[in-house]
Design an enzyme around this catalytic site. Structure first.
Site, PDB file in Angstrom:
ATOM      1  N   HIS A 191     -22.481  32.503 -23.391  1.00 23.43           N
ATOM      2  CA  HIS A 191     -21.931  33.621 -23.241  1.00 23.43           C
ATOM      3  C   HIS A 191     -22.606  34.608 -24.601  1.00 23.43           C
ATOM      4  O   HIS A 191     -21.575  35.519 -24.377  1.00 23.43           O
ATOM      5  CB  HIS A 191     -20.294  32.906 -23.835  1.00 23.43           C
ATOM      6  CG  HIS A 191     -19.318  32.863 -22.733  1.00 23.43           C
ATOM      7  ND1 HIS A 191     -19.796  31.831 -22.238  1.00 23.43           N
ATOM      8  CD2 HIS A 191     -18.748  33.042 -21.810  1.00 23.43           C
ATOM      9  CE1 HIS A 191     -19.007  31.776 -21.229  1.00 23.43           C
ATOM     10  NE2 HIS A 191     -18.408  32.661 -20.332  1.00 23.43           N
ATOM     11  N   GLU A 207     -20.778  34.674  -8.336  1.00 20.94           N
ATOM     12  CA  GLU A 207     -21.809  35.801  -8.833  1.00 20.94           C
ATOM     13  C   GLU A 207     -23.058  35.924  -7.792  1.00 20.94           C
ATOM     14  O   GLU A 207     -23.026  37.844  -8.200  1.00 20.94           O
ATOM     15  CB  GLU A 207     -22.534  35.679 -10.228  1.00 20.94           C
ATOM     16  CG  GLU A 207     -21.415  34.896 -10.869  1.00 20.94           C
ATOM     17  CD  GLU A 207     -21.101  34.328 -11.348  1.00 20.94           C
ATOM     18  OE1 GLU A 207     -20.029  34.147 -12.753  1.00 20.94           O
ATOM     19  OE2 GLU A 207     -21.191  33.734 -10.444  1.00 20.94           O
TER      20      GLU A 207
END
Length: 669
Positions: free
Chosen positions: A470, A401
């Site tokens: 998440h 990322e």
């Protein structure tokens, strides 16, 4: 730029220029150390003393259109790149005449005229940017090169490994220059790395990698010529490790307790300036009189630079907030045209259409992220786009990322219009360094010389039973950061229309897509176009209370508004914020002035929430318009649980909104 020869030409003019550049850097930094003791230069000061051969041997080989990404020890790079010494020193003094208007200081020198993309105070932080600049060059087939300088301490950072992998994977024209001076701040290399062969680490990623004596300017230049020739012929990255030594402390705060004076003295005897100067005089290439002459020229330049910096001006406090974002914004899109025909579409498909339309209209736009191509995206948003646009523009990335977000930043700085997709908001924390320290700060630190027109999309919110890692709503965190725009599309029209407006924005825009909205259906005009991203939207009209919300909570709040009227005869304004930074408080205050009550619904946690920010602004600017206390419905102070009943209990729900609204309407001051 490709050097005309892979071998240095050691004629008189060339060796004199090389020696002068090294002497220039050395004596300039000695003056900086003196000025630091007089508190003319403040903060951290990292000197390049001992490493001059690297900048002098490499940077003059680059062409004007090639780019330089430096580290916090970048004065030598800046001088070798041609940034005027006075502008460099004025920057270190914090004066408006500095190369970044005094906003960056010693660690953040910038110059768009010299394609100098700045020093970077974050160890390894410039590596992903260099990858992005190289990616832009690769996609545009420009033939340019990006040279990225960093110390051996950066090799321990994840961004180093992510950048090496991306550059090799995508065959990017980047020259990585590791200035291995032996100590990452105060730790010797063998104390921090299990494998101390840095060249071998780079080679393990499948790129050409060479180690050279960084104290020998001729050897450095020869190696750099070969590296640039290799990049020109293959378009592939090249890694050059320059083994050197810094004679001064890590920074001027450093007491150097980790090494002996004897060790430093031994290295000074074989330093790059004395070594090259001795070789030149011994071989009759330069005479002492010429060395004295060039030294006098350098001293005169330094004296002139000091006078320039001393005479510099402080920036007025009144312009403190200038260039946090661009002073020149694109005009807002025109009001929506009369709908020609309506159609039913899901939020997911509306988002996909937006990406499709943007890429069709502008060849600079491309999408990259984890599984956006062959997989079609974690939430199937990009399904089918790979077949239409190909792998160059629908670019699958590794699970890195920070690396690919930083690459998006670099590509945007180079003129591309990347859309970076981060799979979930929780994963975005791995890229927070690049978002906060680079994307959000570069315009202000560079005094408006560089901008980052980047769009980052990410899924946010709870409701899918994905548990804590998440499921969080962290958009309020990002709304805390100056330099960013934070959008929260909650309707199919905004999912379709916000992206294009965001891509035209000159500043970084983060778009948060609530996971519970992807399957939501809504009506969308066939001729729907871009939408305004600066204004909140009144979604329901009433007189008794203002319900203020965004994103995944909008639909729940609209249902609550209907039930409040049907069951309790309470009429509500429902304001969809749409943008969390900047906040459209004008629309909010206008509504609260009418209803005299405000309830904020926010899926973020209560403590430090965007709801708290809105409430405080109402208290500051509309307190006397209120007939009841301010109130909010937020997520419970708990990591989002997995069991459905607990997950639902943890986040705002319609019944909670109705209950809180009824209490406010019944309340009396």
């Amino acid at each position: 730029m490709t050097p005309t020869s892979v071998k240095p030409r050691l004629d008189h003019a060339h060796v004199r220029a090389q020696l002068k550049e090294m002497v220039r850097i050395r004596r300039f930094e000695a003056k900086c150390a003196e000025l630091y003791t007089k508190e003319k230069i403040r903060g951290f000061l990292h000197l390049y003393d001992g490493e001059e051969a690297i900048a002098a041997g490499i940077i003059p080989l680059l062409g004007p259109a090639d780019r330089v990404v430096a580290t916090y020890r970048e004065h030598g790079h800046a001088l070798a790149r041609g940034i005027p010494m006075g502008a460099v020193l004025a920057e270190m003094f914090g004066k408006v005449e500095g190369c970044a208007g005094g906003r960056g200081g010693s660690m953040h020198l910038f110059s768009d005229k010299h394609n100098f993309y700045g020093g970077n105070a974050i160890v390894g932080g410039g590596l992903p940017m260099a990858v992005g600049l190289g990616l832009a060059d690769r996609m545009e087939e420009s033939g340019h090169v990006t040279a990225c300088f960093f110390g051996e301490g950066a090799v321990a950072e994840g961004e180093f490994h992510e950048s090496m992998n991306l550059a090799a994977l995508w065959r990017l024209p980047v020259l990585f220059v590791c200035e291995n001076n032996g100590y990452a701040m105060g730790s010797a290399l063998d104390l921090t790395e299990s494998e101390t062969d840095i060249t071998a680490k780079a080679a393990s990623y499948g790129m050409a990698a060479v180690s050279v004596d960084g104290m020998d300017v001729v050897a450095v230049e020869a190696a750099a010529r070969k590296a640039l020739s290799h990049i020109a012929k293959t378009g592939e990255p090249y890694f050059l490790e320059c083994k050197t030594y810094r004679f001064r402390p890590h920074s001027m705060f450093d007491a150097q307790l980790y090494r002996s004076k004897e060790e430093v003295a031994q290295w000074r005897e074989k330093g790059p300036v004395v070594r090259f100067q001795s070789w030149l005089t011994e071989n009759g290439l330069l005479h002492q009189s010429e060395i004295d002459e060039l030294t006098a020229e350098v001293d005169a330049e330094i004296a002139e630079a000091v006078a320039f910096a001393e005479a510099g001006n402080d920036e007025p406090v009144e312009t403190l907030t200038r260039y946090v974002t661009s002073p020149e914004r694109p005009p807002p899109p025109p009001p929506p045209a009369l709908a020609e025909k309506m159609r039913t579409i899901t939020y997911r498909d509306a988002t996909r259409e937006a990406i499709d339309a943007a890429m069709t209209q502008d060849p600079r736009v491309f999408l990259m992220g984890e599984d956006v191509g062959r997989y079609g995206g974690c939430y199937a948003v990009s399904m089918g786009l790979l077949d239409k646009f190909g792998p160059d523009r629908i670019r699958d990335t590794p699970l890195s990322e920070s690396g690919f977000t930083g690459a998006g930043i670099g590509a945007a700085m180079a003129g591309m219009r990347p859309i970076v997709e981060l799979m979930t908001v929780n994963f975005s924390l791995l890229a927070l360094d690049q978002i906060l320290n680079t994307a959000a700060t570069l315009r202000h630190m560079s005094n408006n010389q560089f901008e980052v027109p980047l769009v980052i999309r990410m899924a946010t919110g709870a409701g899918k039973q994905l548990a804590a890692q998440h499921s969080h709503s962290l958009e309020g965190w990002y709304a805390h950061i100056p330099g960013l725009r934070v959008l929260t599309p909650a309707t199919v029209e905004d999912a379709r229309g916000m992206l294009w407006t965001a891509l035209e924005d000159p500043d970084p825009v983060l778009i948060f897509e609530n996971v519970m909205l992807y399957n939501m259906e809504g009506s969308l005009a066939e001729n729907a176009g871009p939408v305004d991203i600066d204004r909140a939207m009144l979604r329901h009209v009433g007189d008794d209370i203002s319900l203020i919300t965004y994103g995944g909570s909008l639909q729940k709040t609209l249902i609550a508004a209907e039930r409040l009227w049907q069951e309790h005869q309470i009429s509500s304004d429902v304001i969809d914020l749409r943008s969390l930074r900047p906040l459209d408080m004008e629309t909010v205050i206008a509504s609260v002035t009418k209803t005299r009550r405000a309830l904020i619904v926010d899926e973020g946690w209560r403590s430090g929430s965007i709801a708290a920010e809105i409430g405080m602004r109402l208290a500051e600017d509309a307190f006397f318009e209120l007939d009841a206390p301010l109130a909010r419905v937020c997520s419970e102070e708990v990591p989002i649980p997995y069991p459905r009943h607990l997950e639902q209990a943890a986040i705002p729900q319609t019944d909670k909104i109705i209950e809180a609204a009824r209490r406010l309407v019944d309340a009396k001051l």
